[in-house]
Motif scaffolding. Structure first.
Motif, PDB file in Angstrom:
ATOM      1  N   GLU A  95      19.202  48.222  40.212  1.00 58.02           N
ATOM      2  CA  GLU A  95      20.290  47.719  41.058  1.00 58.02           C
ATOM      3  C   GLU A  95      20.321  46.188  41.143  1.00 58.02           C
ATOM      4  N   GLU A  96      19.246  45.561  40.625  1.00 52.99           N
ATOM      5  CA  GLU A  96      19.227  44.087  40.628  1.00 52.99           C
ATOM      6  C   GLU A  96      19.857  43.508  39.360  1.00 52.99           C
ATOM      7  N   ILE A  97      20.094  44.372  38.394  1.00 55.39           N
ATOM      8  CA  ILE A  97      20.665  43.882  37.134  1.00 55.39           C
ATOM      9  C   ILE A  97      22.163  43.652  37.325  1.00 55.39           C
ATOM     10  N   ALA A  98      22.627  42.507  36.885  1.00 55.82           N
ATOM     11  CA  ALA A  98      24.068  42.218  36.957  1.00 55.82           C
ATOM     12  C   ALA A  98      24.692  42.517  35.592  1.00 55.82           C
ATOM     13  N   VAL A  99      25.836  43.159  35.618  1.00 51.70           N
ATOM     14  CA  VAL A  99      26.439  43.602  34.358  1.00 51.70           C
ATOM     15  C   VAL A  99      27.928  43.309  34.312  1.00 51.70           C
ATOM     16  N   HIS A 100      28.334  42.703  33.239  1.00 57.81           N
ATOM     17  CA  HIS A 100      29.759  42.591  32.944  1.00 57.81           C
ATOM     18  C   HIS A 100      30.031  43.642  31.884  1.00 57.81           C
ATOM     19  N   LEU A 101      30.669  44.736  32.299  1.00 57.53           N
ATOM     20  CA  LEU A 101      30.932  45.818  31.355  1.00 57.53           C
ATOM     21  C   LEU A 101      32.059  45.425  30.400  1.00 57.53           C
ATOM     22  N   GLN A 102      32.168  46.195  29.349  1.00 58.78           N
ATOM     23  CA  GLN A 102      33.236  45.936  28.377  1.00 58.78           C
ATOM     24  C   GLN A 102      34.611  46.127  29.033  1.00 58.78           C
ATOM     25  N   PHE A 103      34.713  47.179  29.836  1.00 55.72           N
ATOM     26  CA  PHE A 103      35.969  47.440  30.539  1.00 55.72           C
ATOM     27  C   PHE A 103      35.678  47.437  32.040  1.00 55.72           C
ATOM     28  N   ASN A 104      36.344  46.555  32.750  1.00 58.49           N
ATOM     29  CA  ASN A 104      36.134  46.453  34.198  1.00 58.49           C
ATOM     30  C   ASN A 104      37.472  46.641  34.890  1.00 58.49           C
ATOM     31  N   GLU A 105      37.592  47.701  35.642  1.00 56.86           N
ATOM     32  CA  GLU A 105      38.849  47.978  36.343  1.00 56.86           C
ATOM     33  C   GLU A 105      38.597  47.919  37.841  1.00 56.86           C
ATOM     34  N   TYR A 106      39.656  47.601  38.563  1.00 51.32           N
ATOM     35  CA  TYR A 106      39.572  47.533  40.020  1.00 51.32           C
ATOM     36  C   TYR A 106      40.833  48.152  40.601  1.00 51.32           C
ATOM     37  N   ILE A 107      40.801  48.363  41.905  1.00 51.37           N
ATOM     38  CA  ILE A 107      41.993  48.901  42.549  1.00 51.37           C
ATOM     39  C   ILE A 107      43.106  47.845  42.503  1.00 51.37           C
ATOM     40  N   THR A 108      44.333  48.327  42.558  1.00 45.31           N
ATOM     41  CA  THR A 108      45.469  47.406  42.464  1.00 45.31           C
ATOM     42  C   THR A 108      46.301  47.427  43.748  1.00 45.31           C
ATOM     43  N   THR A 109      45.717  47.990  44.795  1.00 45.54           N
ATOM     44  CA  THR A 109      46.468  48.132  46.047  1.00 45.54           C
ATOM     45  C   THR A 109      46.226  46.984  47.012  1.00 45.54           C
ATOM     46  N   THR A 110      45.357  46.092  46.654  1.00 36.82           N
ATOM     47  CA  THR A 110      45.109  44.940  47.524  1.00 36.82           C
ATOM     48  C   THR A 110      44.867  43.703  46.669  1.00 36.82           C
ATOM     49  N   SER A 111      44.875  42.552  47.289  1.00 38.96           N
ATOM     50  CA  SER A 111      44.750  41.319  46.506  1.00 38.96           C
ATOM     51  C   SER A 111      43.312  41.119  46.024  1.00 38.96           C
ATOM     52  N   VAL A 112      43.208  40.272  45.017  1.00 40.32           N
ATOM     53  CA  VAL A 112      41.904  39.975  44.420  1.00 40.32           C
ATOM     54  C   VAL A 112      40.953  39.395  45.467  1.00 40.32           C
ATOM     55  N   ARG A 113      41.505  38.606  46.398  1.00 36.44           N
ATOM     56  CA  ARG A 113      40.662  38.017  47.451  1.00 36.44           C
ATOM     57  C   ARG A 113      39.917  39.115  48.227  1.00 36.44           C
ATOM     58  N   TYR A 114      40.667  40.120  48.699  1.00 38.30           N
ATOM     59  CA  TYR A 114      40.028  41.177  49.500  1.00 38.30           C
ATOM     60  C   TYR A 114      39.064  42.015  48.658  1.00 38.30           C
ATOM     61  N   LEU A 115      39.431  42.175  47.400  1.00 38.90           N
ATOM     62  CA  LEU A 115      38.549  42.893  46.478  1.00 38.90           C
ATOM     63  C   LEU A 115      37.223  42.151  46.337  1.00 38.90           C
ATOM     64  N   MET A 116      37.317  40.842  46.157  1.00 40.69           N
ATOM     65  CA  MET A 116      36.101  40.037  46.006  1.00 40.69           C
ATOM     66  C   MET A 116      35.276  40.056  47.292  1.00 40.69           C
ATOM     67  N   GLU A 117      35.959  39.970  48.416  1.00 47.07           N
ATOM     68  CA  GLU A 117      35.234  39.958  49.696  1.00 47.07           C
ATOM     69  C   GLU A 117      34.527  41.292  49.933  1.00 47.07           C
ATOM     70  N   ALA A 118      35.144  42.377  49.478  1.00 50.53           N
ATOM     71  CA  ALA A 118      34.494  43.696  49.597  1.00 50.53           C
ATOM     72  C   ALA A 118      33.218  43.731  48.769  1.00 50.53           C
ATOM     73  N   VAL A 119      33.289  43.213  47.553  1.00 52.06           N
ATOM     74  CA  VAL A 119      32.108  43.207  46.681  1.00 52.06           C
ATOM     75  C   VAL A 119      31.020  42.292  47.255  1.00 52.06           C
TER      76      VAL A 119
END
Lengths: 254, 291
Positions: free
Chosen positions: B65-89
């Motif tokens: 769980e400490e490993i950080a990964v940028h996957l080949q395909f990264n999808e996120y929800i599209t129902t809220t803005s990127v700001r709120y998405l980032m704040e959730a993460v």
């Protein structure tokens, strides 16, 4: 692993509200449908029984909340997310599958509570139902929450089994309208259903909510046994679907 | 940090990854994982993360769980803005996270915060995940095809930005790609995979010396050029180029002199991942056929 933060909960809430069909089917649709059916039915009911029938209509349409918000909402959202591997992405950002499910449940509960409050308030003005007995009120509300919890398992299982929005949404929509029809929420009351369908209707708790809840609402004596049996049946069925989906997908959470 | 003794991944009956030789990834390593499509690069990452079931012996000093990964395909929800998405993460407001504020500035991402994920361009989408991955401040970071879907300039710029950000940090970085040029200035070690097996693993310079010699001269392939350089040692190169290998300074001088005399344009290099990997693969296939 990260703990659930306030921001993560708000994110889940925004996700629910942002999917138009959840507020539409969960909040606006029951109000709209209850007004149309209420107007048609109440005009033909003797004056002395109007409030009681209005209560019955309201309680029947409040059934739609766990169905639309929790069942349809979670199934469609979660299947879309699984298809896009969003839960995996969030897990790699440190949110365990369990934390993600907890956040979704909590967000659904908040949304559900607000929706229930809004629907009850609006229907109280439009339908003018009987004032409830306090104990009866809490039992009915408790039922809606329990129903939400049970339907969450069913929705989770269906979404996890298919992991694709199309089939998961198709199945959940079919079940949604099926439950509505069997629960007497599609304009045909349970006793008007064909004889062959009635046992199936009585197997599910929706029909009791539509037909009998008015007694509980008023605090009248009521035999809970058949209703509780139907709750247990749906609970067992939902748990089996969910566990089978975990087994099928070889995972414990998603 | 990660020591692999053996590792196998099956997709049904297909053996997708079969590592038999010990591999060690140490703290601070900058590793490029290369190979053609289907080589097993992403499968290796997924096995290390536990996304796919695997068999074998892997020791990890860092929790998954400490490993950080940028996957080949990264999808996120599209129902809220990127700001709120980032704040959730992040679990906090962006303004309260100095690292993320700096990364947003660094990656020129501020204007994207109010957009939804589906309104972002390909490059902005990659940057979003990059910011969130880098903000994890992990001792081990995987970048899987981080530049896929981007044009040449955007790819180069993104790799430069990542390189700049990690310049003075001791995080271990694994860069999975099939764009060799991205690794030229980034990777110190290379892991070359083919058909799920390890072709070779080691220091970039050592691998170059092993398969290419001291230096190579790269020229365009033509009948005239072939005739001129026929007496020099040629190694494998992509079909449109020729690579002349020099083992010592004397050979280098001879080759350079000949090319200059015949007015042939050339590139002299002691680091060409593409040509090195072509030769490594050829030797590996030959050895495999002899086994």
């Amino acid at each position: 692993m990260k703990k659930m933060s306030k921001q993560f909960l708000f994110y889940e809430l925004r996700n629910l509200v942002g999917n138009w069909y959840i507020p539409f089917f969960g909040v606006a649709f029951p109000i709209f449908f209850s007004m149309i059916i209420g107007r048609a039915v109440l005009s033909e009911v003797p004056k002395a029984q109007v409030s009681m029938v209005a209560s019955s209509i309201m309680l029947s349409f409040l059934n739609l909340l766990p169905l639309a918000v929790v069942f349809l909402g979670h199934c469609s959202l979660y299947s879309q997310e699984l298809e896009k591997r969003i839960p995996l992405r969030m897990q790699l950002f440190g949110y365990s599958p369990i934390t993600q499910v907890k956040a979704r449940m909590l967000a659904l509960m908040v949304f559900f509570t607000v929706g229930l409050g809004v629907d009850m308030l609006v229907m109280s003005f439009t339908l003018k139902p009987l004032m409830p007995n306090i104990r009866g009120f809490f039992i009915v509300v408790l039922f809606y929450y329990l129903m939400g919890a049970i339907l969450f398992m069913l929705a989770h299982g269906i979404a996890n089994f298919f992991r694709r929005f199309g089939p998961a949404y198709g199945v959940s929509m079919t079940l949604y309208f099926g439950f509505m029809a069997l629960g007497g929420m599609m304009g045909i009351r349970v006793e008007q259903l064909p004889e062959v369908v009635k046992p199936l209707s009585r197997l599910l708790p929706f029909s009791y909510a539509a037909e009998d809840f008015v007694k509980i609402w008023q605090g009248k004596p009521y035999n809970y046994a058949p209703f509780l049996q139907s709750m247990l049946f749906l609970c067992a069925l939902s748990a089996i679907v969910m566990l089978l989906s975990f087994r099928y997908r070889k995972t414990k959470a998603y | 940090m990660i020591h692999i003794d053996s590792l196998k991944v099956f997709y049904g009956d297909h053996l997708a990854l079969n590592i038999q030789q010990p591999l060690s990834i140490d703290r601070g390593d900058r590793i490029g994982v290369i190979g053609a499509n289907g080589a097993g690069k992403t499968t290796l990452l997924h096995a290390l993360l536990g996304i796919v079931p695997s068999k074998g012996q892997v020791r990890m000093d860092v929790a998954r769980e400490e490993i950080a990964v940028h996957l080949q395909f990264n999808e996120y929800i599209t129902t809220t803005s990127v700001r709120y998405l980032m704040e959730a993460v992040l679990g906090t407001r962006i303004e309260r996270h100095p690292t993320v504020m700096a990364l947003i500035e660094f990656f020129n991402f501020k204007d994207s915060l109010k957009k939804r994920f589906n309104q972002l361009s390909g490059g902005q989408k990659q940057r979003l995940t990059l910011i969130l991955v880098i903000a994890q401040n992990s001792p081990l970071v995987f970048f899987d095809e981080v530049t896929s879907g981007l044009d040449f300039e955007s790819r180069q710029r993104l790799v430069e930005l990542i390189g700049e950000h990690y310049k003075d940090k001791d995080s271990t970085l694994c860069f999975i790609t099939h764009y060799y040029e991205e690794l030229e200035n980034f990777a110190e070690k290379l892991l070359l995979l083919h058909e799920g097996e390890v072709v070779d693993f080691g220091e970039k310079e050592a691998l170059f010396h092993k398969y290419c010699g001291r230096t190579i001269f790269v020229i365009d392939r033509s009948e005239q050029n072939e005739a001129i350089v026929q007496n020099f040692r040629q190694i494998e190169a992509p079909s449109y180029r020729m690579a002349l290998s020099a083992q010592d300074e004397e050979q280098e001088k001879q080759i350079a002199q000949t090319l200059i005399e015949h007015n042939i344009n050339y590139k002299r290099t002691s680091s060409d991942i593409e040509i090195m990997s072509v030769n490594a693969l050829k030797r590996w296939e030959k050895e495999r056929s002899e086994r």
